[in-house]
Scaffold this motif. Structure first.
Motif, PDB file in Angstrom:
ATOM      1  N   ASP A  16      15.368  24.009   3.237  1.00 10.61           N
ATOM      2  CA  ASP A  16      14.984  23.953   4.652  1.00 10.61           C
ATOM      3  C   ASP A  16      16.134  23.392   5.482  1.00 10.61           C
ATOM      4  O   ASP A  16      16.960  22.616   4.982  1.00 10.61           O
ATOM      5  N   THR A  17      16.171  23.786   6.744  1.00  9.90           N
ATOM      6  CA  THR A  17      17.116  23.230   7.705  1.00  9.90           C
ATOM      7  C   THR A  17      16.444  23.194   9.066  1.00  9.90           C
ATOM      8  O   THR A  17      15.579  24.033   9.358  1.00  9.90           O
ATOM      9  N   GLN A  18      16.832  22.226   9.892  1.00 14.08           N
ATOM     10  CA  GLN A  18      16.147  22.029  11.171  1.00 14.08           C
ATOM     11  C   GLN A  18      17.102  21.469  12.207  1.00 14.08           C
ATOM     12  O   GLN A  18      17.821  20.493  11.935  1.00 14.08           O
ATOM     13  N   PHE A  19      17.131  22.095  13.403  1.00 14.40           N
ATOM     14  CA  PHE A  19      17.923  21.597  14.519  1.00 14.40           C
ATOM     15  C   PHE A  19      17.243  20.386  15.158  1.00 14.40           C
ATOM     16  O   PHE A  19      16.014  20.274  15.175  1.00 14.40           O
ATOM     17  N   SER A  20      18.062  19.485  15.705  1.00 19.29           N
ATOM     18  CA  SER A  20      17.541  18.369  16.488  1.00 19.29           C
ATOM     19  C   SER A  20      16.975  18.887  17.812  1.00 19.29           C
ATOM     20  O   SER A  20      17.426  19.913  18.324  1.00 19.29           O
ATOM     21  N   PRO A  21      15.987  18.199  18.391  1.00 22.35           N
ATOM     22  CA  PRO A  21      15.466  18.629  19.697  1.00 22.35           C
ATOM     23  C   PRO A  21      16.523  18.637  20.792  1.00 22.35           C
ATOM     24  O   PRO A  21      16.355  19.326  21.799  1.00 22.35           O
ATOM     25  N   TYR A  22      17.612  17.907  20.612  1.00 27.24           N
ATOM     26  CA  TYR A  22      18.685  17.882  21.599  1.00 27.24           C
ATOM     27  C   TYR A  22      19.868  18.762  21.190  1.00 27.24           C
ATOM     28  O   TYR A  22      20.891  18.778  21.875  1.00 27.24           O
ATOM     29  N   GLY A  23      19.733  19.493  20.073  1.00 29.32           N
ATOM     30  CA  GLY A  23      20.850  20.286  19.596  1.00 29.32           C
ATOM     31  C   GLY A  23      21.907  19.413  18.947  1.00 29.32           C
ATOM     32  O   GLY A  23      21.718  18.217  18.719  1.00 29.32           O
TER      33      GLY A  23
ATOM     34  N   ASN B 181      11.603  19.641   0.112  1.00 27.79           N
ATOM     35  CA  ASN B 181      11.102  20.965   0.475  1.00 27.79           C
ATOM     36  C   ASN B 181      11.124  21.238   1.969  1.00 27.79           C
ATOM     37  O   ASN B 181      11.277  22.392   2.383  1.00 27.79           O
ATOM     38  N   CYS B 182      10.944  20.210   2.790  1.00 31.96           N
ATOM     39  CA  CYS B 182      10.844  20.434   4.229  1.00 31.96           C
ATOM     40  C   CYS B 182      11.430  19.247   4.977  1.00 31.96           C
ATOM     41  O   CYS B 182      11.412  18.109   4.489  1.00 31.96           O
ATOM     42  N   THR B 183      11.943  19.526   6.155  1.00 34.38           N
ATOM     43  CA  THR B 183      12.578  18.504   6.989  1.00 34.38           C
ATOM     44  C   THR B 183      12.113  18.686   8.430  1.00 34.38           C
ATOM     45  O   THR B 183      11.771  19.797   8.854  1.00 34.38           O
ATOM     46  N   ARG B 184      12.137  17.588   9.193  1.00 29.63           N
ATOM     47  CA  ARG B 184      11.733  17.671  10.598  1.00 29.63           C
ATOM     48  C   ARG B 184      12.326  16.486  11.353  1.00 29.63           C
ATOM     49  O   ARG B 184      12.284  15.350  10.875  1.00 29.63           O
ATOM     50  N   PHE B 185      12.867  16.748  12.545  1.00 26.66           N
ATOM     51  CA  PHE B 185      13.370  15.690  13.420  1.00 26.66           C
ATOM     52  C   PHE B 185      12.229  15.081  14.226  1.00 26.66           C
ATOM     53  O   PHE B 185      11.305  15.781  14.658  1.00 26.66           O
ATOM     54  N   HIS B 186      12.324  13.775  14.419  1.00 31.41           N
ATOM     55  CA  HIS B 186      11.423  13.093  15.347  1.00 31.41           C
ATOM     56  C   HIS B 186      11.761  13.561  16.763  1.00 31.41           C
ATOM     57  O   HIS B 186      12.904  13.913  17.050  1.00 31.41           O
ATOM     58  N   PRO B 187      10.789  13.580  17.678  1.00 29.99           N
ATOM     59  CA  PRO B 187      11.079  14.027  19.050  1.00 29.99           C
ATOM     60  C   PRO B 187      12.204  13.269  19.736  1.00 29.99           C
ATOM     61  O   PRO B 187      12.872  13.830  20.613  1.00 29.99           O
TER      62      PRO B 187
END
Length: 748
Positions: A538-545, A579-585
């Motif tokens: 998995d890969t995930q962008f930050s809410p601010y890029g 398995n999964c990733t997520r940025f805090h708001p």
């Protein structure tokens, strides 16, 4: 242990180590969140685990290794054999000694046999020539069978020191698996020497039959772990087994009340089970709390991970769980402002008022919100400022959701994917959708009438007037316009995809161990980030890029910046795949879900683990934060959705209803609805407001972890929407609170 027969003899067998004991190095930890897996937790009766464990001596190498204690019942009327060794503390039966030596020889345990012979001062000829061959084998087998059932009952000895309690840390090694029938209330049936002689237990149990006989004594969520361990029948198998490595390098965390701890300690000392107490000391981290013991329901809610429960101190550190609420001052150049006015056909006064309302927004600084400069965030570009204005305009048209006003669901079905769809993502403005496929391609579709266009060639760009107002339109090549663009570059299935907030870039992660950054202006690969040694799930962008995170089979998550080839942070601590990733708001934290059945929250600033959440009974595959950043929802293969209060580090809700893996979770834009998508071909909507309104966050609950989860899943379930034969792999709420779902059609 049950009391032994009246007439009995005991043979204490102490195996001499050939060299100083060694301890495997602990896996790279995370600071506050260190610790992890260990031996299997005790059964429902509190009798103890089914994995008999022993480890190398710790400290400076001066502590002797635990020994094997063998107890046997002497035949009625048999005359005791005089002790031949000076150090013998009790008379030994010669026939019993010969049977033990015969068994060790049959099991090819030469070192153990020689050590026993030296202590008993028996010659090899005596063993070889004792009785007829058939009689010796039969006696050895029968006596050995009786011995193994009592091998943990050792001679009385000094009381073992207390095991480590809250605040202690360290690593231990688990040596082998004990399998076989166990009487109710007993703790295992075999305790063995450390690594050099683990094959003794493995050989013994390979002769006893079914290696899975212990499974019925454990909770269902440990069955997979025991099944893996029971497959280890040789010492060589242990060296390359990842689960065994986890148990060797970590301690199993067991949280019990102080009264229960004292009862356990007293029971083992009264029964003189010092070997069992040594195992508890070496391989369990006992987290003791004051107060009443927890109920069975409270325990079941928190246990299930490969590492046991999370240590309470791991969830006590201060964290900034609210979103950044500093006022946003937007200054837009006149040209861009006029272009926006002409394009949207709105009047200047309305847009000016909107800009003023954003710029003059003033609130008191929330004590739970991080300072805006805590981590370096990219500066807003003119296009970002304009997008924020358009987002605010969309917000005025947002539908207010609730139990009486549920959202519509638009489902995107991928046809002819032949079960090859492995990742999906949708842009924040819901204009583009990307899919990762098993054929190593990434495909991008436009879901609006506006087609996808590439930038013109360099020769054609030199002819464009760069001062014109519509320069952004002129640089696009109309000849390349299409609804679909295919991106080639990966050499393995693509398991993760994420759009940047400004919709100019796309990230993809693959089995080939790389993360690629694609330009959505030229539809080419700009950078290939190499750091993972195995597939990247998995890969995930930050809410601010600018920042993004990746997690993979190598058990670590990595924090990257788009302009750096090397990772900025490495988050190590999980005991299985991330398995999964997520940025805090607020972009200050990263959440990771793992196959070790835990969720960890990492601080981007210093790389520390600030929260560890346990409770899932299967690998975790989906994460999402509430819009205000206070709560976290997680989904796993156990079909449950768990809700967590990040500030207090507590589980506050459990949503039951799915019958298969929960692949996707998403909160509505206002945080009032939680949508979950599953492999059971359903989308379910839950009342998030009601789920969080009765959260217990008093000091006692926070200190002890005592939670009482209400059985109100059916009350919180607002709707269930089924597809014909399409697993739901992605969910997305538009800016107006319409639900977009996606999945690949899977013919039955």
């Amino acid at each position: 242990m049950a009391a032994l027969a009246e007439e009995q003899t005991e043979v204490a067998v102490k195996l001499e180590p050939e060299g100083p004991p060694t301890l495997l190095p602990p896996q790279a930890g995370d600071g506050a969140g260190e610790g992890g897996g260990g031996t299997t937790n005790s059964g429902p009766n509190g009798g103890g685990g089914n994995v008999a464990a022993a480890s190398s001596a710790g400290g400076d190498g001066g502590t002797p290794k635990p020994s094997v204690a063998v107890s046997a019942v002497a035949p009625a009327g048999a005359a005791p054999v005089p002790a031949t060794a000076p150090e013998a503390s009790a008379p030994h039966d010669r026939q019993t000694l010969l049977a033990v030596l015969q068994f060790l020889r049959q099991s090819n345990l030469r070192e153990a046999e020689e050590a026993l012979r030296r202590e008993a001062r028996l010659l090899e000829e005596a063993v070889a020539g004792s009785g007829a061959p058939g009689e010796a084998d039969s006696a050895g087998a029968e006596t050995a069978s009786a011995l193994l059932s009592r091998v943990t009952a050792s001679a009385p000895g000094p009381s073992a020191p207390d095991p480590p309690v809250s605040g202690a840390s360290g690593s231990a090694a688990v040596s082998g698996l004990a399998t076989g029938s166990v009487a109710p209330g007993k703790v295992g049936s075999v305790s063995v020497e450390d690594q050099p002689d683990v094959s003794a237990v493995l050989s013994a149990y390979s002769q006893q039959g079914d290696p899975t006989m212990f499974h019925g004594d454990q909770e269902c969520y440990y069955q997979d772990d025991l099944r893996v361990l029971s497959s280890l029948t040789k010492k060589e198998h242990m060296k390359g087994n990842e689960t065994m490595l986890d148990f060797r390098t970590s301690k199993f965390v067991l949280r019990i009340s102080r009264d229960s701890y004292q009862l356990l300690k007293r029971h083992l000392q009264e029964k003189q089970n010092n070997q069992i107490w040594n195992i508890v000391q070496e391989h369990l981290y006992i987290d003791i709390f004051d107060g009443m013991p927890r109920s069975k329901q409270q325990i079941d809610a928190m246990v299930g991970s490969l590492a046991g429960e999370a240590k309470r101190e791991a969830n006590k550190s201060k964290n900034w769980f609210q979103d950044i609420n500093d006022p946003i001052i937007i200054v837009i150049p006149i040209k861009i402002l006029e272009r926006c006015i002409n394009k949207q056909k709105s009047n200047f006064k309305k847009l000016t008022l909107l800009t003023y309302s954003i710029g003059s927004k003033s609130k008191k600084q929330d004590p739970n919100a991080p300072p805006q400069n805590r981590i370096p965030l990219p500066e807003l570009k003119d296009s970002d400022k304009l997008d924020k204005i358009m987002n605010m305009k969309e917000t005025t048209k947002r539908v207010r959701l609730g139990p009486d006003c549920l959202p519509s669901i638009c489902f995107y079905t991928f046809l002819n994917a032949y079960q090859g769809l492995t990742a999906v993502d949708v842009t924040d403005d819901s204009s583009l959708i990307a899919g990762g496929f098993a054929d190593s391609t990434v495909r991008v579709w436009s879901v609006t009438p506006k087609k996808l266009r590439s930038v013109k060639q360099a020769a054609d760009l030199s002819l464009i007037d760069k001062e014109s107002d519509d320069v952004l339109e002129r640089i696009m090549d109309e000849k390349t316009a299409s609804e679909l663009k295919i991106l080639y570059g990966h050499s393995g299935p693509v398991y993760g995809a994420s759009f940047s907030p400004d919709r100019n870039y796309l990230l993809s992660s693959s089995e080939d161990g790389t993360v690629r950054l694609w330009s959505l202006q030229t539809f080419t690969c700009l950078v290939g980030y190499k750091g993972h040694n195995y597939p990247v799930w998995d890969t995930q962008f930050s809410p601010y890029g600018y920042y993004f995170v990746s997690g993979g089979h190598d058990r670590v998550a990595r924090l990257w910046a788009t302009d750096h080839y090397q990772p900025l942070r490495i988050f190590a601590g999980h005991l299985a795949d991330v398995n999964c990733t997520r940025f805090h708001p607020n972009s200050n934290y990263v959440a990771t879900g793992s196959a070790d059945r835990t969720v960890r929250l990492w601080d981007v600033l210093n790389g520390n683990c600030v929260r560890i959440f346990t409770g899932h009974k299967g690998p975790i595959h989906s994460l999402t934060f509430s819009p205000n950043g206070r709560f976290l929802a997680t989904g796993a293969t156990d079909g449950r959705v768990l809700l967590w209060d990040i500030g207090h580090g507590l589980m506050v809700g459990e949503l039951k209803g799915h019958t298969d893996t929960v692949c996707s979770l998403r909160f509505s834009r206002d945080g009032e609805i939680l949508a979950s998508g599953s492999m059971d071909n359903t989308v379910r909507l839950w009342d998030a407001v009601k789920a969080f309104e009765d959260v217990e966050t008093d000091d006692f609950t926070t200190a002890t972890g005592h939670i009482n989860l209400p059985e109100n899943s059916q009350e919180l379930l607002l709707g269930t929407y089924m597809t014909k034969s399409t697993p739901v792999v992605h969910l997305h709420f538009t800016r107006r609170n319409l639900v977009l779902a996606a999945g690949a059609y899977s013919p039955q």
